[in-house]
Design an enzyme around this catalytic site. Structure first.
Site, PDB file in Angstrom:
ATOM      1  N   GLU A  34       7.729   1.177   4.924  1.00  0.00           N
ATOM      2  CA  GLU A  34       7.193   0.144   5.806  1.00  0.00           C
ATOM      3  C   GLU A  34       7.424  -1.198   5.119  1.00  0.00           C
ATOM      4  O   GLU A  34       7.218  -1.314   3.912  1.00  0.00           O
ATOM      5  CB  GLU A  34       5.678   0.385   6.000  1.00  0.00           C
ATOM      6  CG  GLU A  34       4.996  -0.664   6.880  1.00  0.00           C
ATOM      7  CD  GLU A  34       3.496  -0.399   7.072  1.00  0.00           C
ATOM      8  OE1 GLU A  34       2.909   0.380   6.290  1.00  0.00           O
ATOM      9  OE2 GLU A  34       2.916  -0.990   7.996  1.00  0.00           O
TER      10      GLU A  34
ATOM     11  N   HIS B 277       4.011   7.231   3.618  1.00  0.00           N
ATOM     12  CA  HIS B 277       4.945   6.100   3.460  1.00  0.00           C
ATOM     13  C   HIS B 277       4.485   5.169   2.358  1.00  0.00           C
ATOM     14  O   HIS B 277       3.354   5.234   1.899  1.00  0.00           O
ATOM     15  CB  HIS B 277       5.153   5.336   4.771  1.00  0.00           C
ATOM     16  CG  HIS B 277       3.949   4.605   5.305  1.00  0.00           C
ATOM     17  ND1 HIS B 277       3.084   5.158   6.210  1.00  0.00           N
ATOM     18  CD2 HIS B 277       3.475   3.362   5.058  1.00  0.00           C
ATOM     19  CE1 HIS B 277       2.133   4.275   6.517  1.00  0.00           C
ATOM     20  NE2 HIS B 277       2.339   3.177   5.817  1.00  0.00           N
TER      21      HIS B 277
ATOM     22  N   HIS C 192       0.838  -1.206   0.000  1.00  0.00           N
ATOM     23  CA  HIS C 192       0.000   0.000   0.000  1.00  0.00           C
ATOM     24  C   HIS C 192       0.866   1.246   0.000  1.00  0.00           C
ATOM     25  O   HIS C 192       2.059   1.193   0.296  1.00  0.00           O
ATOM     26  CB  HIS C 192      -0.980   0.039   1.189  1.00  0.00           C
ATOM     27  CG  HIS C 192      -0.324   0.020   2.550  1.00  0.00           C
ATOM     28  ND1 HIS C 192      -0.078  -1.148   3.231  1.00  0.00           N
ATOM     29  CD2 HIS C 192       0.125   1.021   3.334  1.00  0.00           C
ATOM     30  CE1 HIS C 192       0.494  -0.850   4.392  1.00  0.00           C
ATOM     31  NE2 HIS C 192       0.637   0.456   4.478  1.00  0.00           N
TER      32      HIS C 192
HETATM   33 CO    CO Z   1       1.147   1.441   6.226  1.00  0.00          CO
END
Ligand code: CO
Length: 134
Positions: free
Chosen positions: A130, A79, A7
């Site tokens: 991440e 992010h 994502h």
């Molecule tokens: Co995230």
């Protein structure tokens, strides 16, 4: 080491307004909100054919997202999340190169119930990364 983009996350000052924008203006499918106290955020996911967009709203002033929004009041890209097969192997590899992780380097449980780690943006081209174990 890196797999798919799981994502891309956008910090938002008003989650209800952001949900309406994606759902009504952009015609996207948006998940119900999920509160993640360990991460200091409320999150929704927008399901796209090839990835997801995560909208993040701070839970309170102590949230790391609140600090981000103080610098980016209208919101902004926060992010990018890449999938990894083995998060401990990924962590050990990164630490061996001198890359810095956020926190104490212990994976936390992310929004999908899977272990996640965050990498220091100063070591990765100014981008917060991440890693999520899939
Ligand atoms: Co995230």
């Amino acid at each position: 080491m890196l797999g798919r983009v799981n994502h891309i996350a956008i910090a938002v000052p008003d989650l209800a307004a952001a949900v309406a924008l994606y759902r009504d203006t952009l015609g996207a499918i948006v998940s119900p909100p999920q509160v993640l106290p360990e991460h200091g955020v409320t999150v929704v996911f927008i399901e796209l054919p090839n990835t997801k967009i995560e909208l993040l709203e701070p839970l309170d002033a102590a949230s790391p997202i609140a600090a981000f929004l103080a610098k980016n009041p209208s919101g902004g890209m926060h992010h990018i999340c890449y999938e990894v097969a083995d998060i401990m192997a990924a962590r050990d590899r990164l630490l061996s190169t001198g890359a810095r992780l956020l926190g104490d380097g212990t994976p936390k449980t992310g929004a999908h119930g899977k272990p996640v780690l965050f990498l220091h943006p100063k070591d990765f081209l100014g981008t917060l990364i991440e890693l999520e174990q899939i």
